[in-house]
Structure formats: structure tokens, C-alpha cells
Motif scaffolding. Structure first.
Motif, PDB file in Angstrom:
ATOM      1  N   GLU A 150       0.804  -1.219   0.000  1.00  0.00           N
ATOM      2  CA  GLU A 150       0.000   0.000   0.000  1.00  0.00           C
ATOM      3  C   GLU A 150       0.838   1.270   0.000  1.00  0.00           C
ATOM      4  O   GLU A 150       0.365   2.324  -0.414  1.00  0.00           O
ATOM      5  N   ARG A 151       2.072   1.183   0.459  1.00  0.00           N
ATOM      6  CA  ARG A 151       2.955   2.349   0.368  1.00  0.00           C
ATOM      7  C   ARG A 151       3.270   2.695  -1.085  1.00  0.00           C
ATOM      8  O   ARG A 151       3.701   3.810  -1.387  1.00  0.00           O
ATOM      9  N   THR A 152       3.065   1.721  -1.997  1.00  0.00           N
ATOM     10  CA  THR A 152       3.258   2.007  -3.420  1.00  0.00           C
ATOM     11  C   THR A 152       1.935   2.237  -4.134  1.00  0.00           C
ATOM     12  O   THR A 152       1.918   2.519  -5.340  1.00  0.00           O
ATOM     13  N   GLY A 153       0.804   2.082  -3.417  1.00  0.00           N
ATOM     14  CA  GLY A 153      -0.492   2.321  -4.023  1.00  0.00           C
ATOM     15  C   GLY A 153      -1.268   1.069  -4.381  1.00  0.00           C
ATOM     16  O   GLY A 153      -2.297   1.164  -5.055  1.00  0.00           O
ATOM     17  N   VAL A 154      -0.808  -0.114  -3.951  1.00  0.00           N
ATOM     18  CA  VAL A 154      -1.495  -1.372  -4.262  1.00  0.00           C
ATOM     19  C   VAL A 154      -2.147  -1.905  -2.993  1.00  0.00           C
ATOM     20  O   VAL A 154      -1.466  -2.227  -2.020  1.00  0.00           O
ATOM     21  N   ILE A 155      -3.474  -2.013  -3.007  1.00  0.00           N
ATOM     22  CA  ILE A 155      -4.205  -2.568  -1.873  1.00  0.00           C
ATOM     23  C   ILE A 155      -4.091  -4.083  -1.909  1.00  0.00           C
ATOM     24  O   ILE A 155      -4.413  -4.724  -2.912  1.00  0.00           O
ATOM     25  N   ASN A 156      -3.650  -4.664  -0.800  1.00  0.00           N
ATOM     26  CA  ASN A 156      -3.439  -6.113  -0.744  1.00  0.00           C
ATOM     27  C   ASN A 156      -4.462  -6.741   0.198  1.00  0.00           C
ATOM     28  O   ASN A 156      -4.251  -6.834   1.403  1.00  0.00           O
ATOM     29  N   ILE A 157      -5.582  -7.186  -0.365  1.00  0.00           N
ATOM     30  CA  ILE A 157      -6.590  -7.889   0.411  1.00  0.00           C
ATOM     31  C   ILE A 157      -6.223  -9.369   0.541  1.00  0.00           C
ATOM     32  O   ILE A 157      -6.817 -10.106   1.322  1.00  0.00           O
ATOM     33  N   ALA A 158      -5.226  -9.819  -0.223  1.00  0.00           N
ATOM     34  CA  ALA A 158      -4.866 -11.241  -0.277  1.00  0.00           C
ATOM     35  C   ALA A 158      -3.899 -11.658   0.820  1.00  0.00           C
ATOM     36  O   ALA A 158      -3.319 -12.740   0.738  1.00  0.00           O
ATOM     37  N   ILE A 159      -3.721 -10.849   1.847  1.00  0.00           N
ATOM     38  CA  ILE A 159      -2.813 -11.221   2.937  1.00  0.00           C
ATOM     39  C   ILE A 159      -3.246 -12.530   3.589  1.00  0.00           C
ATOM     40  O   ILE A 159      -2.420 -13.382   3.921  1.00  0.00           O
ATOM     41  N   GLU A 160      -4.552 -12.701   3.747  1.00  0.00           N
ATOM     42  CA  GLU A 160      -5.063 -13.935   4.334  1.00  0.00           C
ATOM     43  C   GLU A 160      -4.605 -15.153   3.524  1.00  0.00           C
ATOM     44  O   GLU A 160      -4.139 -16.149   4.076  1.00  0.00           O
ATOM     45  N   GLY A 161      -4.735 -15.061   2.203  1.00  0.00           N
ATOM     46  CA  GLY A 161      -4.312 -16.169   1.357  1.00  0.00           C
ATOM     47  C   GLY A 161      -2.816 -16.392   1.401  1.00  0.00           C
ATOM     48  O   GLY A 161      -2.341 -17.541   1.359  1.00  0.00           O
ATOM     49  N   GLN A 162      -2.034 -15.322   1.505  1.00  0.00           N
ATOM     50  CA  GLN A 162      -0.584 -15.466   1.558  1.00  0.00           C
ATOM     51  C   GLN A 162      -0.137 -16.109   2.869  1.00  0.00           C
ATOM     52  O   GLN A 162       0.766 -16.945   2.882  1.00  0.00           O
ATOM     53  N   LEU A 163      -0.767 -15.717   3.967  1.00  0.00           N
ATOM     54  CA  LEU A 163      -0.459 -16.369   5.248  1.00  0.00           C
ATOM     55  C   LEU A 163      -0.810 -17.854   5.208  1.00  0.00           C
ATOM     56  O   LEU A 163      -0.038 -18.703   5.652  1.00  0.00           O
ATOM     57  N   LEU A 164      -1.992 -18.162   4.669  1.00  0.00           N
ATOM     58  CA  LEU A 164      -2.443 -19.551   4.621  1.00  0.00           C
ATOM     59  C   LEU A 164      -1.558 -20.382   3.696  1.00  0.00           C
ATOM     60  O   LEU A 164      -1.231 -21.540   4.016  1.00  0.00           O
ATOM     61  N   ALA A 165      -1.161 -19.810   2.562  1.00  0.00           N
ATOM     62  CA  ALA A 165      -0.276 -20.522   1.644  1.00  0.00           C
ATOM     63  C   ALA A 165       1.072 -20.805   2.291  1.00  0.00           C
ATOM     64  O   ALA A 165       1.637 -21.897   2.137  1.00  0.00           O
ATOM     65  N   GLY A 166       1.601 -19.819   3.019  1.00  0.00           N
ATOM     66  CA  GLY A 166       2.864 -20.035   3.717  1.00  0.00           C
ATOM     67  C   GLY A 166       2.760 -21.109   4.782  1.00  0.00           C
ATOM     68  O   GLY A 166       3.668 -21.941   4.932  1.00  0.00           O
ATOM     69  N   ALA A 167       1.655 -21.107   5.529  1.00  0.00           N
ATOM     70  CA  ALA A 167       1.456 -22.129   6.550  1.00  0.00           C
ATOM     71  C   ALA A 167       1.364 -23.513   5.918  1.00  0.00           C
ATOM     72  O   ALA A 167       1.943 -24.485   6.426  1.00  0.00           O
ATOM     73  N   PHE A 168       0.644 -23.604   4.801  1.00  0.00           N
ATOM     74  CA  PHE A 168       0.452 -24.904   4.143  1.00  0.00           C
ATOM     75  C   PHE A 168       1.760 -25.443   3.582  1.00  0.00           C
ATOM     76  O   PHE A 168       2.165 -26.572   3.880  1.00  0.00           O
ATOM     77  N   LEU A 169       2.430 -24.653   2.745  1.00  0.00           N
ATOM     78  CA  LEU A 169       3.628 -25.157   2.062  1.00  0.00           C
ATOM     79  C   LEU A 169       4.759 -25.425   3.046  1.00  0.00           C
ATOM     80  O   LEU A 169       5.506 -26.403   2.884  1.00  0.00           O
ATOM     81  N   SER A 170       4.899 -24.596   4.070  1.00  0.00           N
ATOM     82  CA  SER A 170       5.961 -24.833   5.048  1.00  0.00           C
ATOM     83  C   SER A 170       5.739 -26.153   5.769  1.00  0.00           C
ATOM     84  O   SER A 170       6.687 -26.922   5.994  1.00  0.00           O
ATOM     85  N   GLY A 171       4.483 -26.458   6.123  1.00  0.00           N
ATOM     86  CA  GLY A 171       4.195 -27.712   6.801  1.00  0.00           C
ATOM     87  C   GLY A 171       4.416 -28.916   5.912  1.00  0.00           C
ATOM     88  O   GLY A 171       4.980 -29.929   6.342  1.00  0.00           O
ATOM     89  N   VAL A 172       3.983 -28.824   4.651  1.00  0.00           N
ATOM     90  CA  VAL A 172       4.128 -29.949   3.728  1.00  0.00           C
ATOM     91  C   VAL A 172       5.600 -30.224   3.421  1.00  0.00           C
ATOM     92  O   VAL A 172       6.065 -31.368   3.475  1.00  0.00           O
TER      93      VAL A 172
END
Length: 427
Positions: A150-172
Motif C-alpha cells: 500500500e505504500r506504493t499504491g497497491v491494496i493487498n486484500i490477499a494477505i489472508e491467502g498469503q499467510l495460509l499458503a505459507g502455513a500450508f507449504l511450510s508444513g508440507v
């Protein structure tokens, strides 16, 4: 436009600015008076609130501290009013209210509430703070991710998906390879992949940023749920048994009462969080790179004129933010629980967005806001254990109400980057 009209506009702007400056000290005064009446004057007398300080294994053992509930709440409320008075004085002098004053007020208000809520009972203050930090770690990573975009002007609503993806792939990955460190390295890769999709659709193809973010959240949620049902759940020993990082107690620092067990007896992911907050803060506000990033978010046309590749900066920052969020997602599996479960982020990405807004798009502010959310979330469990009459839903609701007040400007002006959410098309 006539000179008179210009003068009227300037006068109107000055009046609005003056009202905004007075909002914070007025809110401090109202809340301080509320604490004095509700937590102090109307509270029953004769009860004591006891707070445990030491934890098992501390070199220096400190006995639990007991204080008269009503008297302590009144003293802390008076401290809140003193801070409010100083804030009023600063505002009358047209001086800004510093952050440390707001932190002092918030700490005194929370302690006043605690002495009232714990009257006649005992809680471990150190344990409550440890639980609060644990719940705040993924929120802080998520807030940093949103801030970088957002400091560059891009709203990131996908933080939830990025956290979940990181949790999933790290565990696998950690489960398949039997190595927590490789799993930790895989986590930012997962967040980066989700961020790449966000950047391509919202920056290159100019799709609405909020719609793309929502779609990506649903995509990641559906994909992880599908793979969990087909692989991770039926073959948990192979696909979903990563384990957890052990706590590393830092010498000397870890032995400091209260502060040591809370901050310096943690996993490697928490220590990486400390570094990430410091690096993002310095990079955004004390480097040439950060100046370019903020220029793109505030006035992309001027930045383009100065030779800055606006969309390149945006694309790069979204990717960096995605990697940060993915790394934070690993805390769920490799730092806290030790296995992946369905929808385990439980809306942490959206709470991280609220923390970022409450923190005014600044790393340190976002940290304090995330800690507030974590503290409220953990406190509702603690108060439920001791049988406090305060509804747990109230504690969960309080930070969100504060965020609404903050966004509405009742605790000072909150303004996002000027070009936030606006696609840039080079003319």
C-alpha cells in the motif's frame, strides 16, 4: 476563483485541521474519566488483584504482586487523566501529541481495566504477555506485507491467502523432507506465488485490486482445503507432521524478569520478526529506496516524471510483501501448532489489515496495533479461565471498535497513501 473564496477555503481547512488535532486529547479525557468512574469509583472495595511475575525456570524469582483493586484502578485512571491533560496542553500550543504519550495512556488504561477485571483473582502477567505476543506474530508479518504494497499504491486484500499458503507449504515441505529449516524457506515462496498473481492481474492487467485479492483468498482457501482432505488428513504421517521449532532463550536477555520470558525466549521465527520490523522501518523511512516507494504511493505521476518506473516499483514491493506474509504464515505450523489444519489462519490476514490501518501505515505503529489485537484476543481466554463476568465477545470486539474510531478520525487523522488503490497507466 476570487480572493474571498480562497480565503474562505483556507479558513475552512484550518478549522478542520484544528478539530482533528483536538480529537485525540478529547478522547483521552473521555476514556480517562470513564476509567475513573467505572473501574475505580463504582468498583466494590476490599478486593485485591494479584499478578504473577515470574515463570518456571527464572533465575530471579519474584513473588506475585497483589494490589488493592479499587485504589490501584483509581490511581491508574488519574494517570490517564494526567496524560490527557498534557495532551490538551500540547494541542493548545499547536504541538503534536507524541507516540510515546499515546502508548503511556494506553498502558495505564489497560492496567486500570485489568485491576478491575481481576479483582479477587490471580493471573500470570508474564503468561498473558507471552500469549499476546504469540497471537500477534502472524499479524505483524501480515501488516508489514500490506504496508509494503500500500505504500506504493497497491491494496493487498490477499494477505489472508498469503499467510495460509505459507502455513500450508511450510508444513508440507518440512514433513516430506523432515527438515524444519527447508520448510521455513518454502513459506515465503508460497506467499510470493500468491503475490505474483495479485501483481500480474492488478498492476499489469489493471483488474480491480480488491476483487483480485478476494478471489485469491478464496482460491488459496479452496486449494488448501482440497489438498488437506485428499493428502494431509489421510496421510498425516507423511504429509502433515512437520513438528515445531524449539524456543531459544538468549543468554542474559532471557533472564530479565517479565521482558526476558516474553521477548527473548522465543522461536527463530519470532526473532526474524524483530529483524523484519526493523529492516522495513529503516528501509521505508531512512533510505533512498524507501523515498522512491513512498513517492510512488503518494504521487505516481511526479515519480514517473522523476524517472522512477512506477509499475516496476509496485510489482516488486507486492512480491516482497508476499514473501514476508508467507514467512509469517509458517509461524502457524512450524512455530505454534506443529501441524497444518483447515483454515488455520482464521482471518488473521484481515486483522493484519486493520492493524496496518490503526498503525497508520508505519511499521512501529502496526506492531503496537497488532500487539493490541493479540492482547485482547488472549485476554478474553485468560478472563474466561478465572471466571470473570466480562463477556469474552467484548474483549474480541474492542480492538475493532478502536479501529473504526481511528479510521473515523476520532483518535487523530489517519490518511492512506494518496494513490492507494489507483492503477497507474503511463501516458
Amino acid at each position: 476563483m476570487s480572493t474571498g473564496d480562497t480565503g474562505n477555503e483556507v479558513g475552512s481547512w484550518a478549522e478542520r485541521a484544528l478539530r482533528r488535532r483536538w480529537r485525540a486529547p478529547v478522547m483521552f479525557t473521555v476514556l480517562g474519566l470513564g476509567a475513573l468512574v467505572l473501574f475505580g469509583l463504582l468498583a466494590p472495595g476490599g478486593e485485591r488483584s494479584t499478578f504473577g511475575i515470574s515463570t518456571a525456570g527464572d533465575i530471579v524469582e519474584i513473588d506475585p504482586v497483589g494490589v488493592p483493586s479499587r485504589q490501584a484502578a483509581i490511581l491508574l485512571a488519574l494517570l490517564c487523566l494526567a496524560v490527557a491533560g498534557y495532551a490538551l496542553l500540547l494541542t493548545a500550543r499547536a504541538e503534536p501529541v507524541p507516540l510515546w504519550l499515546s502508548v503511556l495512556f494506553g498502558s495505564a488504561f489497560v492496567l486500570s481495566f485489568l485491576t478491575w477485571a481481576v479483582a479477587g483473582e490471580t493471573i500470570s502477567l508474564t503468561g498473558a504477555l507471552q500469549g499476546s505476543l504469540a497471537l500477534s506474530v502472524p499479524l505483524i508479518f501480515g501488516a508489514l506485507c500490506g504496508m509494503l504494497g500500500e505504500r506504493t499504491g497497491v491494496i493487498n486484500i490477499a494477505i489472508e491467502g498469503q499467510l495460509l499458503a505459507g502455513a500450508f507449504l511450510s508444513g508440507v515441505v518440512a514433513s516430506l523432507l523432515g527438515n524444519l529449516w527447508v520448510g521455513l524457506i518454502a513459506a515465503p515462496v508460497a506467499g510470493l506465488l500468491v503475490a505474483y498473481l495479485l501483481a500480474v492481474f492488478s498492476i499489469r492487467y489493471l483488474v480491480n485490486q480488491i476483487i483480485v485479492g478476494v478471489v485469491l483468498n478464496v482460491l488459496v482457501l479452496g486449494l488448501t482445503n482440497f489438498l488437506y482432505g485428499r493428502l494431509l488428513s489421510p496421510q498425516a504421517q507423511t504429509w502433515n507432521s512437520p513438528g515445531r521449532f524449539p524456543r531459544w532463550k538468549l543468554p542474559v536477555l532471557g533472564d530479565i524478569p517479565v521482558v526476558g520470558p516474553v521477548l527473548f525466549d522465543q522461536t527463530v521465527i519470532v526473532y526474524c520478526m524483530y529483524v523484519a520490523v526493523l529492516v522495513v522501518h529503516v528501509a521505508l523511512f531512512h533510505t533512498r529506496w524507501g523515498l522512491r516507494v513512498r513517492a510512488v504511493g503518494e504521487h505516481p505521476e511526479a515519480a514517473d516524471t522523476a524517472g522512477i518506473a512506477v509499475n516496476v516499483v509496485r510489482f516488486r514491493n507486492v512480491l516482497i510483501g508476499g514473501a514476508v506474509a508467507g514467512f509469517g504464515g509458517a509461524y502457524f505450523t512450524l512455530g505454534a501448532i506443529g501441524v497444518f489444519s483447515r483454515e488455520m489462519t482464521a482471518g488473521a490476514g484481515f486483522i493484519a489489515l486493520a492493524a496496518m490501518i490503526l498503525g497508520r501505515w508505519k511499521p512501529m505503529g502496526a506492531v503496537f496495533a497488532a500487539l493490541l489485537f493479540g492482547f485482547a484476543n488472549n485476554l478474553q481466554s485468560v478472563l474466561g479461565i478465572i471466571g470473570s463476568p466480562i463477556p469474552s465477545e467484548f474483549m474480541l470486539m474492542a480492538p475493532y471498535v478502536l479501529t473504526i474510531f481511528a479510521v473515523a478520525g476520532l483518535v487523530g487523522r489517519i490518511r492512506p497513501p494518496a494513490a492507494n488503490g489507483q492503477p497507474y497507466i503511463k501516458s
